[in-house]
Design a protein around this motif. Structure first.
Motif, PDB file in Angstrom:
ATOM      1  N   ASN A  53       0.855  -1.192   0.000  1.00 27.72           N
ATOM      2  CA  ASN A  53       0.000   0.000   0.000  1.00 27.72           C
ATOM      3  C   ASN A  53       0.887   1.238   0.000  1.00 27.72           C
ATOM      4  O   ASN A  53       2.003   1.213   0.525  1.00 27.72           O
ATOM      5  CB  ASN A  53      -0.918   0.000   1.225  1.00 27.72           C
ATOM      6  CG  ASN A  53      -2.080   0.959   1.076  1.00 27.72           C
ATOM      7  OD1 ASN A  53      -1.891   2.156   0.934  1.00 27.72           O
ATOM      8  ND2 ASN A  53      -3.290   0.416   1.098  1.00 27.72           N
ATOM      9  N   ARG A  54       0.377   2.347  -0.582  1.00 31.94           N
ATOM     10  CA  ARG A  54       1.163   3.577  -0.631  1.00 31.94           C
ATOM     11  C   ARG A  54       0.469   4.721   0.106  1.00 31.94           C
ATOM     12  O   ARG A  54       0.719   5.891  -0.184  1.00 31.94           O
ATOM     13  CB  ARG A  54       1.429   3.968  -2.092  1.00 31.94           C
ATOM     14  CG  ARG A  54       2.381   3.037  -2.790  1.00 31.94           C
ATOM     15  CD  ARG A  54       2.650   3.435  -4.232  1.00 31.94           C
ATOM     16  NE  ARG A  54       1.446   3.318  -5.051  1.00 31.94           N
ATOM     17  CZ  ARG A  54       0.819   4.335  -5.620  1.00 31.94           C
ATOM     18  NH1 ARG A  54       1.283   5.565  -5.457  1.00 31.94           N
ATOM     19  NH2 ARG A  54      -0.262   4.146  -6.336  1.00 31.94           N
ATOM     20  N   SER A  55      -0.387   4.386   1.053  1.00 27.51           N
ATOM     21  CA  SER A  55      -1.062   5.409   1.845  1.00 27.51           C
ATOM     22  C   SER A  55      -0.065   6.089   2.787  1.00 27.51           C
ATOM     23  O   SER A  55       1.091   5.666   2.905  1.00 27.51           O
ATOM     24  CB  SER A  55      -2.204   4.793   2.655  1.00 27.51           C
ATOM     25  OG  SER A  55      -1.689   3.884   3.611  1.00 27.51           O
ATOM     26  N   GLU A  56      -0.517   7.127   3.495  1.00 24.15           N
ATOM     27  CA  GLU A  56       0.375   7.891   4.364  1.00 24.15           C
ATOM     28  C   GLU A  56       0.968   7.032   5.475  1.00 24.15           C
ATOM     29  O   GLU A  56       2.157   7.127   5.781  1.00 24.15           O
ATOM     30  CB  GLU A  56      -0.385   9.071   4.969  1.00 24.15           C
ATOM     31  CG  GLU A  56       0.482   9.974   5.834  1.00 24.15           C
ATOM     32  CD  GLU A  56      -0.275  11.171   6.367  1.00 24.15           C
ATOM     33  OE1 GLU A  56       0.319  11.957   7.123  1.00 24.15           O
ATOM     34  OE2 GLU A  56      -1.466  11.309   6.019  1.00 24.15           O
ATOM     35  N   VAL A  57       0.140   6.172   6.078  1.00 24.20           N
ATOM     36  CA  VAL A  57       0.620   5.311   7.159  1.00 24.20           C
ATOM     37  C   VAL A  57       1.690   4.359   6.641  1.00 24.20           C
ATOM     38  O   VAL A  57       2.749   4.189   7.262  1.00 24.20           O
ATOM     39  CB  VAL A  57      -0.544   4.520   7.784  1.00 24.20           C
ATOM     40  CG1 VAL A  57      -0.015   3.514   8.804  1.00 24.20           C
ATOM     41  CG2 VAL A  57      -1.545   5.466   8.434  1.00 24.20           C
ATOM     42  N   TYR A  58       1.437   3.740   5.500  1.00 21.04           N
ATOM     43  CA  TYR A  58       2.407   2.809   4.921  1.00 21.04           C
ATOM     44  C   TYR A  58       3.684   3.537   4.516  1.00 21.04           C
ATOM     45  O   TYR A  58       4.775   2.971   4.589  1.00 21.04           O
ATOM     46  CB  TYR A  58       1.805   2.085   3.714  1.00 21.04           C
ATOM     47  CG  TYR A  58       0.963   0.886   4.079  1.00 21.04           C
ATOM     48  CD1 TYR A  58       1.492  -0.400   4.033  1.00 21.04           C
ATOM     49  CD2 TYR A  58      -0.364   1.033   4.476  1.00 21.04           C
ATOM     50  CE1 TYR A  58       0.727  -1.506   4.365  1.00 21.04           C
ATOM     51  CE2 TYR A  58      -1.142  -0.055   4.808  1.00 21.04           C
ATOM     52  CZ  TYR A  58      -0.586  -1.329   4.755  1.00 21.04           C
ATOM     53  OH  TYR A  58      -1.352  -2.411   5.102  1.00 21.04           O
ATOM     54  N   PHE A  59       3.541   4.793   4.082  1.00 20.77           N
ATOM     55  CA  PHE A  59       4.727   5.551   3.715  1.00 20.77           C
ATOM     56  C   PHE A  59       5.655   5.724   4.913  1.00 20.77           C
ATOM     57  O   PHE A  59       6.877   5.560   4.791  1.00 20.77           O
ATOM     58  CB  PHE A  59       4.358   6.924   3.157  1.00 20.77           C
ATOM     59  CG  PHE A  59       5.539   7.847   3.047  1.00 20.77           C
ATOM     60  CD1 PHE A  59       6.452   7.711   2.010  1.00 20.77           C
ATOM     61  CD2 PHE A  59       5.762   8.829   4.007  1.00 20.77           C
ATOM     62  CE1 PHE A  59       7.564   8.542   1.923  1.00 20.77           C
ATOM     63  CE2 PHE A  59       6.871   9.662   3.919  1.00 20.77           C
ATOM     64  CZ  PHE A  59       7.771   9.521   2.878  1.00 20.77           C
ATOM     65  N   TYR A  60       5.095   6.044   6.066  1.00 16.20           N
ATOM     66  CA  TYR A  60       5.948   6.256   7.234  1.00 16.20           C
ATOM     67  C   TYR A  60       6.546   4.942   7.740  1.00 16.20           C
ATOM     68  O   TYR A  60       7.662   4.921   8.271  1.00 16.20           O
ATOM     69  CB  TYR A  60       5.178   6.979   8.334  1.00 16.20           C
ATOM     70  CG  TYR A  60       5.030   8.461   8.051  1.00 16.20           C
ATOM     71  CD1 TYR A  60       6.119   9.304   8.146  1.00 16.20           C
ATOM     72  CD2 TYR A  60       3.811   8.988   7.659  1.00 16.20           C
ATOM     73  CE1 TYR A  60       5.998  10.662   7.868  1.00 16.20           C
ATOM     74  CE2 TYR A  60       3.680  10.348   7.381  1.00 16.20           C
ATOM     75  CZ  TYR A  60       4.775  11.183   7.487  1.00 16.20           C
ATOM     76  OH  TYR A  60       4.658  12.518   7.211  1.00 16.20           O
ATOM     77  N   VAL A  61       5.830   3.835   7.570  1.00 21.25           N
ATOM     78  CA  VAL A  61       6.414   2.523   7.876  1.00 21.25           C
ATOM     79  C   VAL A  61       7.568   2.249   6.914  1.00 21.25           C
ATOM     80  O   VAL A  61       8.644   1.780   7.317  1.00 21.25           O
ATOM     81  CB  VAL A  61       5.350   1.412   7.784  1.00 21.25           C
ATOM     82  CG1 VAL A  61       6.002   0.040   7.968  1.00 21.25           C
ATOM     83  CG2 VAL A  61       4.256   1.625   8.824  1.00 21.25           C
TER      84      VAL A  61
END
Length: 452
Positions: free
Chosen positions: A99-107
């Motif tokens: 996933n490329r959502s904001e949460v996944y980006f920070y992970v």
């Protein structure tokens, strides 16, 4: 040359796939970062600072980890330690593949920092040490150029693949290739290095079994001309003072370390600023980034696979280093004063010359250490490069944000890139002074021999 490189095909495949997977995501990562942090904007200081912080923390960890991993590879073999960076590199790619959502980006951001600590410099130093184990010193400049050319080929292939893939598919394919790289390494790559194996002992080194016995003995005898410079009782875990003595024990090693530092500082300063600068100055996006990176990769691949192997036996690594640094200076300053969207493409072509720098430094280092210190020597050079990658973001991130902001005191958006170019100029001057000192030493030696 072909005999020296017998059996290195599997290493080249691993190195190619490693760079193929990692470079595939570079053109897309700026857009992903901007979309997660500053959606709908072309300029974002937060994204620049996040990138700078990531590079600084990664470099700090790599400074410590890379020499340790190189030292361990001298004792336990290159393959065992090479498995670490190849495996860890899978994690961040897998996150954005999901996933490329904001949460996944920070992970992904955190995972990239962790992976970078174990991958930045480590993979390169281990592969250079692997080649040095099996290639005679007088052939290493060409061999290291070929290895660097393989990495450039992976870079070009990955970037070209990304050019025709959607962002979501890009991360999925990259994660799959990274996984295949780890599996290929474990199954096919013969081991190399380790204190249990003596130089030229074919019974404990599968790669030497594949090489001719005459080549193995020639390489071993060349290496044995140098005695280990680390004390035997410190060979397991050298202290900081031992490492300092190791790096300053000769003009060649201290010069290589200093040039590496300034080259790394300038290179990471350029990397910190370039993509954000091009986006703000000329509106570059994923496709333009991919095109530019393709030119960089293709020029580097052409240089290292064809030009440098031809020139290295003729000119030697010292002259190639000077030529490469001169090309690097031209490249960076052209980026900084770019007056049109096509100028960065012209600047990228100078990679044909700047690509000489890293293989030349690595060759010089490998020729000045004993055969059982190749891993730690290459690891130290990578560690110094990582130290430059710490200071680079710390210095150039605020400079870039300041130069690109609307409140800056002057309208020179490439100011931070020009500052990065100064670091390359310093490295160029040091290389000239080293060359002059070596020539003076040679003349003095000749005079003393004639008097004797």
């Amino acid at each position: 040359m072909n005999t020296d490189l017998a059996g290195l095909g599997h290493l080249f495949v691993v190195f190619f796939l490693f760079h193929f997977s990692s470079s595939m995501v570079i053109p897309a990562i700026i857009d992903v970062t901007m979309e997660a942090v500053c959606p709908g904007r072309d300029e974002c200081s937060v994204a620049i600072y996040l990138s700078g912080f990531q590079n600084a923390v990664t470099g700090l960890g790599a400074v410590v980890v890379t020499p340790i991993v190189g030292n361990l590879s001298d004792r336990y073999g290159r393959k065992a330690l090479m498995t670490l960076p190849v495996t860890v590199a899978i994690l961040p790619l897998f996150v954005l593949a999901c996933n490329r959502s904001e949460v996944y980006f920070y992970v992904f951001y955190v995972a990239t920092i962790v992976a970078g600590i174990f991958c930045q410099g480590t993979m390169h130093s281990l592969c250079f040490a692997y080649v040095a184990d099996h290639v005679r010193p007088r052939r290493r400049a060409a061999a290291f150029a070929l290895l660097s050319g393989v990495s450039a080929a992976g870079f070009v292939s990955g970037t070209l693949t990304a050019r025709f893939l959607a962002a979501s598919s890009t991360f999925q394919v990259a994660a799959a290739v990274a996984t295949a790289t780890a599996l290929y390494l474990r199954v096919f790559l013969p081991d190399s290095g380790g204190v249990s194996c003596t130089d030229g002992d074919q019974a404990c080194d599968p790669l030497l079994q594949a090489s001719s016995s005459s080549t193995s003995s020639s390489a071993s005898s060349s290496d044995e001309e140098l005695s280990p410079r680390l004390p035997p009782h410190k060979a397991g875990l050298p202290s900081l003072s031992d490492m300092f003595t190791f790096l300053t024990g000769s003009l060649a090693m201290s010069g290589a370390a200093t040039i590496t530092f300034f080259c790394s500082l300038g290179e990471h300063g350029l990397e910190t600023a370039l993509l954000y600068y091009l986006k703000a100055q000329f509106g570059y996006s994923k496709d333009e980034f991919a095109d530019l990176l393709l030119i960089v990769g293709a020029a580097g691949m052409l240089s290292q696979l064809t030009v440098m192997p031809i020139l290295a036996p003729i000119l030697g690594e010292e002259i190639l280093l000077i030529v490469g640094l001169l090309g690097g200076c031209t490249q960076v300053f052209l980026y900084g004063i770019a007056w049109s969207y096509w100028v960065p493409y012209l600047s990228a072509a100078f990679v044909i010359l700047s690509a000489f720098v890293n293989p030349s430094i690595r060759t010089n280092v490998s020729k000045n250490v004993a055969s059982n210190e190749q891993g730690i020597a290459q690891g130290c050079i990578s560690g110094i490069s990582s130290f430059g990658s710490i200071l680079g973001p710390l210095i150039f991130t605020p400079l870039t944000a300041w130069a690109l902001s609307e409140t800056g005191p002057f309208n020179i958006k490439g100011f931070s890139i020009l500052c990065a170019g100064i670091c390359t100029v310093i490295a160029f001057i040091i290389s000239l002074r080293m060359r002059g000192a070596q020539c003076s030493a040679c003349k003095k030696s000749i005079v003393q021999q004639e008097q004797a």
